[in-house]
Structure formats: C-alpha cells, structure tokens
Motif scaffolding. Structure first.
Motif, PDB file in Angstrom:
ATOM      1  N   THR A 177     -12.174  -1.832   3.791  1.00 14.08           N
ATOM      2  CA  THR A 177     -13.289  -1.086   3.211  1.00 14.08           C
ATOM      3  C   THR A 177     -13.040  -0.824   1.731  1.00 14.08           C
ATOM      4  O   THR A 177     -11.942  -1.052   1.204  1.00 14.08           O
ATOM      5  N   THR A 178     -14.055  -0.314   1.063  1.00 11.23           N
ATOM      6  CA  THR A 178     -13.918   0.028  -0.350  1.00 11.23           C
ATOM      7  C   THR A 178     -12.819   1.069  -0.562  1.00 11.23           C
ATOM      8  O   THR A 178     -11.983   0.931  -1.457  1.00 11.23           O
ATOM      9  N   SER A 179     -12.802   2.106   0.267  1.00 10.51           N
ATOM     10  CA  SER A 179     -11.765   3.129   0.119  1.00 10.51           C
ATOM     11  C   SER A 179     -10.392   2.559   0.470  1.00 10.51           C
ATOM     12  O   SER A 179      -9.384   2.919  -0.152  1.00 10.51           O
ATOM     13  N   GLY A 180     -10.346   1.660   1.459  1.00 10.29           N
ATOM     14  CA  GLY A 180      -9.080   1.023   1.801  1.00 10.29           C
ATOM     15  C   GLY A 180      -8.564   0.169   0.666  1.00 10.29           C
ATOM     16  O   GLY A 180      -7.362   0.138   0.377  1.00 10.29           O
ATOM     17  N   LEU A 181      -9.472  -0.520  -0.002  1.00  6.27           N
ATOM     18  CA  LEU A 181      -9.093  -1.356  -1.136  1.00  6.27           C
ATOM     19  C   LEU A 181      -8.558  -0.510  -2.285  1.00  6.27           C
ATOM     20  O   LEU A 181      -7.605  -0.873  -2.976  1.00  6.27           O
ATOM     21  N   GLN A 182      -9.146   0.664  -2.447  1.00  4.15           N
ATOM     22  CA  GLN A 182      -8.654   1.593  -3.471  1.00  4.15           C
ATOM     23  C   GLN A 182      -7.218   2.008  -3.168  1.00  4.15           C
ATOM     24  O   GLN A 182      -6.387   2.095  -4.070  1.00  4.15           O
ATOM     25  N   GLN A 183      -6.913   2.247  -1.896  1.00  2.04           N
ATOM     26  CA  GLN A 183      -5.561   2.630  -1.526  1.00  2.04           C
ATOM     27  C   GLN A 183      -4.571   1.484  -1.741  1.00  2.04           C
ATOM     28  O   GLN A 183      -3.438   1.704  -2.183  1.00  2.04           O
ATOM     29  N   TYR A 184      -4.993   0.257  -1.443  1.00  5.87           N
ATOM     30  CA  TYR A 184      -4.128  -0.893  -1.731  1.00  5.87           C
ATOM     31  C   TYR A 184      -3.832  -0.975  -3.233  1.00  5.87           C
ATOM     32  O   TYR A 184      -2.719  -1.308  -3.653  1.00  5.87           O
ATOM     33  N   ASP A 185      -4.844  -0.684  -4.039  1.00  2.00           N
ATOM     34  CA  ASP A 185      -4.663  -0.714  -5.487  1.00  2.00           C
ATOM     35  C   ASP A 185      -3.668   0.355  -5.936  1.00  2.00           C
ATOM     36  O   ASP A 185      -2.794   0.102  -6.768  1.00  2.00           O
ATOM     37  N   ILE A 186      -3.785   1.540  -5.363  1.00  2.00           N
ATOM     38  CA  ILE A 186      -2.854   2.623  -5.702  1.00  2.00           C
ATOM     39  C   ILE A 186      -1.426   2.224  -5.338  1.00  2.00           C
ATOM     40  O   ILE A 186      -0.489   2.426  -6.121  1.00  2.00           O
ATOM     41  N   MET A 187      -1.261   1.667  -4.145  1.00  2.00           N
ATOM     42  CA  MET A 187       0.079   1.262  -3.713  1.00  2.00           C
ATOM     43  C   MET A 187       0.617   0.129  -4.578  1.00  2.00           C
ATOM     44  O   MET A 187       1.801   0.108  -4.937  1.00  2.00           O
ATOM     45  N   ALA A 188      -0.248  -0.826  -4.921  1.00  2.00           N
ATOM     46  CA  ALA A 188       0.183  -1.958  -5.747  1.00  2.00           C
ATOM     47  C   ALA A 188       0.697  -1.474  -7.096  1.00  2.00           C
ATOM     48  O   ALA A 188       1.758  -1.910  -7.576  1.00  2.00           O
ATOM     49  N   ARG A 189      -0.048  -0.571  -7.723  1.00  2.00           N
ATOM     50  CA  ARG A 189       0.368  -0.062  -9.027  1.00  2.00           C
ATOM     51  C   ARG A 189       1.645   0.758  -8.927  1.00  2.00           C
ATOM     52  O   ARG A 189       2.515   0.700  -9.789  1.00  2.00           O
ATOM     53  N   SER A 190       1.773   1.532  -7.828  1.00  2.00           N
ATOM     54  CA  SER A 190       2.973   2.352  -7.638  1.00  2.00           C
ATOM     55  C   SER A 190       4.214   1.477  -7.444  1.00  2.00           C
ATOM     56  O   SER A 190       5.258   1.708  -8.068  1.00  2.00           O
ATOM     57  N   ILE A 191       4.096   0.481  -6.582  1.00  2.00           N
ATOM     58  CA  ILE A 191       5.239  -0.411  -6.319  1.00  2.00           C
ATOM     59  C   ILE A 191       5.626  -1.161  -7.583  1.00  2.00           C
ATOM     60  O   ILE A 191       6.812  -1.245  -7.949  1.00  2.00           O
ATOM     61  N   ALA A 192       4.642  -1.723  -8.259  1.00  2.00           N
ATOM     62  CA  ALA A 192       4.923  -2.512  -9.463  1.00  2.00           C
ATOM     63  C   ALA A 192       5.578  -1.664 -10.547  1.00  2.00           C
ATOM     64  O   ALA A 192       6.496  -2.120 -11.253  1.00  2.00           O
ATOM     65  N   ALA A 193       5.119  -0.422 -10.696  1.00  2.00           N
ATOM     66  CA  ALA A 193       5.704   0.461 -11.711  1.00  2.00           C
ATOM     67  C   ALA A 193       7.164   0.771 -11.402  1.00  2.00           C
ATOM     68  O   ALA A 193       8.006   0.837 -12.312  1.00  2.00           O
ATOM     69  N   GLN A 194       7.485   0.937 -10.125  1.00  2.00           N
ATOM     70  CA  GLN A 194       8.872   1.218  -9.749  1.00  2.00           C
ATOM     71  C   GLN A 194       9.768  -0.006  -9.942  1.00  2.00           C
ATOM     72  O   GLN A 194      10.894   0.108 -10.424  1.00  2.00           O
ATOM     73  N   VAL A 195       9.265  -1.175  -9.559  1.00  2.00           N
ATOM     74  CA  VAL A 195      10.069  -2.402  -9.660  1.00  2.00           C
ATOM     75  C   VAL A 195      10.396  -2.730 -11.110  1.00  2.00           C
ATOM     76  O   VAL A 195      11.511  -3.142 -11.436  1.00  2.00           O
ATOM     77  N   THR A 196       9.435  -2.532 -12.005  1.00  2.00           N
ATOM     78  CA  THR A 196       9.632  -2.888 -13.409  1.00  2.00           C
ATOM     79  C   THR A 196      10.106  -1.716 -14.260  1.00  2.00           C
ATOM     80  O   THR A 196      10.314  -1.876 -15.464  1.00  2.00           O
ATOM     81  N   GLY A 197      10.255  -0.537 -13.651  1.00  2.00           N
ATOM     82  CA  GLY A 197      10.689   0.631 -14.401  1.00  2.00           C
ATOM     83  C   GLY A 197      12.119   0.505 -14.910  1.00  2.00           C
ATOM     84  O   GLY A 197      12.906  -0.309 -14.429  1.00  2.00           O
ATOM     85  N   GLU A 198      12.464   1.334 -15.864  1.00  2.00           N
ATOM     86  CA  GLU A 198      13.760   1.237 -16.544  1.00  2.00           C
ATOM     87  C   GLU A 198      14.938   1.398 -15.592  1.00  2.00           C
ATOM     88  O   GLU A 198      15.985   0.785 -15.778  1.00  2.00           O
ATOM     89  N   ASP A 199      14.787   2.210 -14.557  1.00  2.00           N
ATOM     90  CA  ASP A 199      15.919   2.476 -13.680  1.00  2.00           C
ATOM     91  C   ASP A 199      16.146   1.375 -12.645  1.00  2.00           C
ATOM     92  O   ASP A 199      17.187   1.364 -11.980  1.00  2.00           O
TER      93      ASP A 199
END
Length: 580
Positions: free
Chosen positions: A106-128
């Motif tokens: 659903t649209t709301s489900g897709l929004q949650q996938y987007d939130i998770m994608a951005r969160s995971i990517a930010a952690q993987v590429t983060g300085e630590d």
C-alpha cells in the motif's frame, strides 16, 4: 528502465536520488513462465516416483518481515536498526510464506519501506560503520568516485537482488550516487542515496521467480538458476543466497541434480539452518499472533510483553534443540519434557529457575503435566481469551495448525452467554458450560471435534499456570482424539504424537512453505506416497525432510502459463507524497 524518484521527508534534494519502487505489475508482464522438466540425473533420489503434473507457476512473493530483517542482518550486520514498521503479513493456507505471494504494498506501506531504506543506508555509510562496511575509499571524500561507487553497489546489489546486476542497472545506480554526491556535497552522502534506492526497489522487496526455456527439453521451461538459489536459501535459511550459492547459480550448477545436492548438503550442515528452522516454526505455529496477544493485567499481573516474548522463545529454543541440535524425532516434540526457561517463565510455571538472567535448560518431572509443546505457555496462552481459557480455541488450533484439518467457523447468530458466564453457580467448570452450550444442534458438530482436546489442557490457565480445580471443582481433563482416548494433557501429547495427520501435516506445510503455494494434485500425491514414506524411514528427522524436498526435481517444477495471475502491484510514486 527509467528511474523514478520521490519526495523525502528530510530533504527534497536527497529524495530525488532515492529510487521508488514503481509499478511492479509492469515487471511481472515481462516474466517468462511455463512448465519445467525434471533433471535427467536422479541418482540422489533413487526410487522417487515421477510427479503426474508440471507443478505450480513461479511465485512472486513479498519478503516477510522476518525475511527482510534477516537479509539486512546477514548483509550489513545485526546491529543495524530498521527504523520503520511493517504492514501485517497475510496468512493463507496456514502460512505467511504462502500469503506473501498474494500481497501488494500500500501507499503507507511503501512509505515505511522508504523510511527503513533511508535509515539502513544512513547507518551503513555513516562515519562509525563505513570503514568496515565499504571496502574501497574514494579518491576524494568530497566528490563523486565512479570506481568505488561501482565496487560497493555491485557487491551489495548482488546480495540484495539475489543475482548480479545488469550493466545497465549498475550504471544507473552509480550515476544516481554520483549525481547525489555532487549535489549533497560528498561521496558517502551520494552512496547513501544509491543504497537507499536499492533497498526500496521491487527487485529487493519482492522475490521474483523467473522461468526460462529448458535447453534439454524443447517446449518446456525451468526456473532460472537464480530463482532456484533464492528458493533454496529462503527455504533452508530464511534469507537471501550467500556468495557460494550465487556463484553456483552463475556456473549453472543448480541445473544439475548433483550440483543442487552439494549445495543442499552444505546448507543443511550450516549453523544457519537453525535460523531457518526457527522461521519455519514461527510461521507454522502462528507466532506472529503474539504481536496482538494481551491478558487481563488485573487477573494475571505476571504476564507482560517480556513474558510473551519469553514464551515464544521457549518453544523455538525447544524446537531447534530437539530437531536440529539433537536431530530428534519430530513427533517427540509433543511429549518431550526437556525445554528452556527464564526466571520469569519459571514463575509462570511455578518451578525454580536458578539463572538470574538468561536461559537455562530445564526438564519437567515425570509427574508433571508439562509435557510437549502443547503445554507450553506459547500454545495455551496464544489460544486463550485475555481473562479465561478456551478449550474450543485450543482444540481448533490443534486441529488446524498441527493436523491441517479445517474447523468450520461458528454461525453468526450463536449465543455464547453460557460459555462466557463464569459466575453462574450452575456451571462451575468450563466443561460444564461447554456441555450446556454444545447441546444446541447448530453447535454440537464443531465442538465435538475441538473441545475434547482443548479440555485436556484445562489444567493450564490462560497464561500457562497449572491448576487442579476451577471454582473449587476438580477439573476433568479426559477425552478422545479421533477415537483414541487420553486422561490428561500428557496423554493428549502422546495421542497427537502418534496421530498419522501430525506428520502428514508437517510434510505438506513444509513443502508449501518452500514453494510459496499449496501443492498441486500431482505434488500432493508425491508428498503423500513418497515423501511421507521416506520421512518415516528417516526417523521423522526434520533436517532429512528438508533435504529430501530441497534436492527433488519437484521442488523446482513450474507449470505452463503465460503470466503471473494477480501479480502484486506496488503503489506508484506518481500518486504518493511523503509529508515534510
């Protein structure tokens, strides 16, 4: 295929470089689907009968929550936090693994996938984390770097998409990362956007099986090698294929029965099989329902969220230890007194647990009624009401979950007042109330096939605590299951252990779990006449059952059809906006 972008809640500029999933139905139309022929070498399955039909179609399945979490953990490490929530996974024919092939986003489900994608990517590429997560370093961290971006995205993309990226796919991903790096001021910021785009793409979120013409059997089709690799890996490990399995697929080894047998042998011997078995039984036992479980806090103050998690974990630890570590007989899960407990569970069972924090092995005495997983808190609590027990719910769960026997739903106009009135002095025990209720003609049929088994568990209250009386009256736990009598919960476990439907149900559910659909008539005959027979010969050992199914030609068969019916469609980015 052109890239589609969405608006990010964090920054309009950032989101421009996140690839939105787009319409998956268009992808589905490009999938070649048809019948698959068996491989020619059957030395590993001597005596196995031919299946009378070509099997079912390739399946497109959305990753379940547990699969998504496991894939992210395997690729990026267990410390990654997802940062979003999942839509409920639907259950069909008793399994989330089958329902996953019938679901859309659903649209709301897709929004949650987007939130998770951005969160995971930010952690993987983060300085630590970038020093350990990203093998290469850019020539200038403040500018795009084609070579490093390509190296990282190619490697990660292969694991996320469960196949190597095409040159066009990789080029687009690198171009997006570089464009984002130029706009956002740094290589790692751009790489973050490139990775986020992969994590929200349908190629990751959906397990898309593809069929191809079989070169050895003109006019017939087979699953391609990467589809076979994914089917094997999610079946045995509940995760995406590892590098060895992907490499075997690339070399064509999965189109050879001996090549499949080598990989299955390796995978069954791997410690990761325990993860796969946990996922299998979490699905089989419907443990996703723990997310909605609640108990009356005034009546049962000891039961809370931690107790529910411990109850689920107790059963899964027992299952994995018995079936994988000990390689035990599946049927003995219903009689074993060996388990694992925490101090909190010890309080519920009213037994001493020494360990102040954590798990310890425990074996109930021969005199105790706790014997087998039917007497675990996970079963009796999950199939009870918040403030009282329910022999009907427990008996229904036993029939449907463990014996694969459908119990009809009650008529809409049934009067439950007698059953629910626990204060009625005329009916002091639940057996008395059920006997009075089931005396109505419209009720007797269903209650006859559920209540006798549920009443055998009446010594256990709604949170698993043992009791001998109800309202001062001794509890009668005797009954019969399909003509075989028992006196109590331990006796019920022995009857279930020896019931022929117990093992046949497992065989059929395990196969459906692996292929993502119910067996066809030909597959059902193969399961009933061959797999059940060898399961018995193998001593009802689960790893052997998994191996037998995984190395069979039947596991990879596909039927002849022109398109995936009812292919799941993801919400289009054109009709979706994230709020700032």
């Amino acid at each position: 295929m052109r890239e589609t972008f969405v608006v990010s809640a964090k920054s309009n500029l950032r989101a421009r470089f996140i690839r939105r999933a787009g319409a998956i139905a268009a992808m589905a139309g490009a999938i070649v689907i048809a019948g698959c022929s068996p491989s020619t070498d059957k030395s590993h399955l001597a005596g196995a009968p031919e299946v009378s039909d070509a099997g079912g179609p390739p399946v497109m399945r959305r990753l379940t929550q547990s699969q998504y979490e496991q894939v992210v953990s395997d690729i990026f490490g267990p410390t990654i936090e997802l940062g979003g929530r999942f839509e409920p996974d639907p259950r069909e024919n008793g399994l989330l693994a089958v329902g996953a092939g019938k679901v859309s986003v659903t649209t709301s489900g897709l929004q949650q996938y987007d939130i998770m994608a951005r969160s995971i990517a930010a952690q993987v590429t983060g300085e630590d984390r970038r020093e350990t997560m990203i093998a290469c370093k850019p020539a200038d961290a403040g500018a795009p770097d084609d070579a490093c971006a390509q190296q990282f995205l190619s490697k990660v993309g292969r694991l996320l998409y469960r196949r190597s990226l095409t040159q066009d796919e990789l080029s687009v991903r690198v171009a997006n990362a570089n464009a984002a790096a130029g706009k956002l001021g740094g290589f790692y910021e751009g790489l973050e956007m490139g990775l986020a785009g992969m994590l929200v793409a349908p190629q990751f979120i959906f397990r898309q099986e593809t069929a191809e013409p079989d070169p050895e059997n003109r006019g017939l089709y087979r699953l391609d090698a990467f589809s076979k690799a994914s089917r094997l890996s999610f079946f045995l490990w509940n995760s995406a294929p590892d590098e060895q399995l992907l490499s075997a697929a690339e070399r064509g080894e999965l189109h050879d029965s001996e090549g499949v047998a080598r990989q299955v042998k390796r995978m069954v011997a791997s410690p990761r099989l325990k993860t796969g078995v946990r996922a299998l039984f979490s699905d089989l036992l419907e443990f996703d329902k723990f997310d909605e479980l609640s108990k009356d806090a005034e009546i049962f103050p000891k039961f809370n969220f931690i107790a529910a998690e411990d109850a689920k974990e107790q059963t899964l630890r027992t299952v994995v230890d018995h079936l994988v570590t000990q390689n035990g007989d599946y049927r003995d899960l219903f009689t074993t007194r060996k388990t694992y407990l925490t101090r909190l569970l010890g309080a519920l069972y009213r037994v001493p647990v020494v360990s102040p924090d954590g798990w310890e092995p425990y074996e109930f005495s021969e005199e105790a009624q706790q014997a087998g997983i039917l007497t675990h808190v996970s079963f009796v609590a999950l199939h009870s009401h918040p403030g009282r027990t329910s022999p009907t719910l427990r008996g229904k769960a036993l029939r449907e979950v463990l014996l694969c026997q459908k119990v009809p739903d009650p008529p809409g106009d049934v009067d439950f007042n007698i059953v629910q009135d626990t204060e009625n002095p005329e009916f002091k025990t639940v057996r008395q109330r059920l006997d009075a209720h089931a005396g109505e003609p419209m009720c007797v049929g269903c209650h006859k096939i559920t209540d006798p088994m549920g009443l055998a568990l009446e010594n256990f209250d709604t949170i698993g605590g043992f009791r001998k009386t109800e309202n001062g009256v001794p509890i009668n736990t005797s009954g019969a299951l399909d003509g075989v009598s028992f006196d109590d919960a331990a006796g019920l476990g022995r009857v279930v252990r020896d019931h022929p439907a117990t093992t046949s149900c497992l065989v059929n559910r395990v196969f459906s779990y692996g292929v993502g659909r119910s067996p066809t008539s030909g597959e059902k005959e193969w399961l009933d006449t061959y797999i059940e027979k060898v399961f018995e010969e193998d001593g009802y050992q689960l790893p052997q059952l998994l191996r037998r199914i995984a190395i069979s030609d039947t596991f990879f068969r596909t039927s002849s059809t022109e398109a995936i019916a009812n292919a799941p469609a993801m919400a289009s980015a054109a009709n979706f906006k994230l709020e700032n």
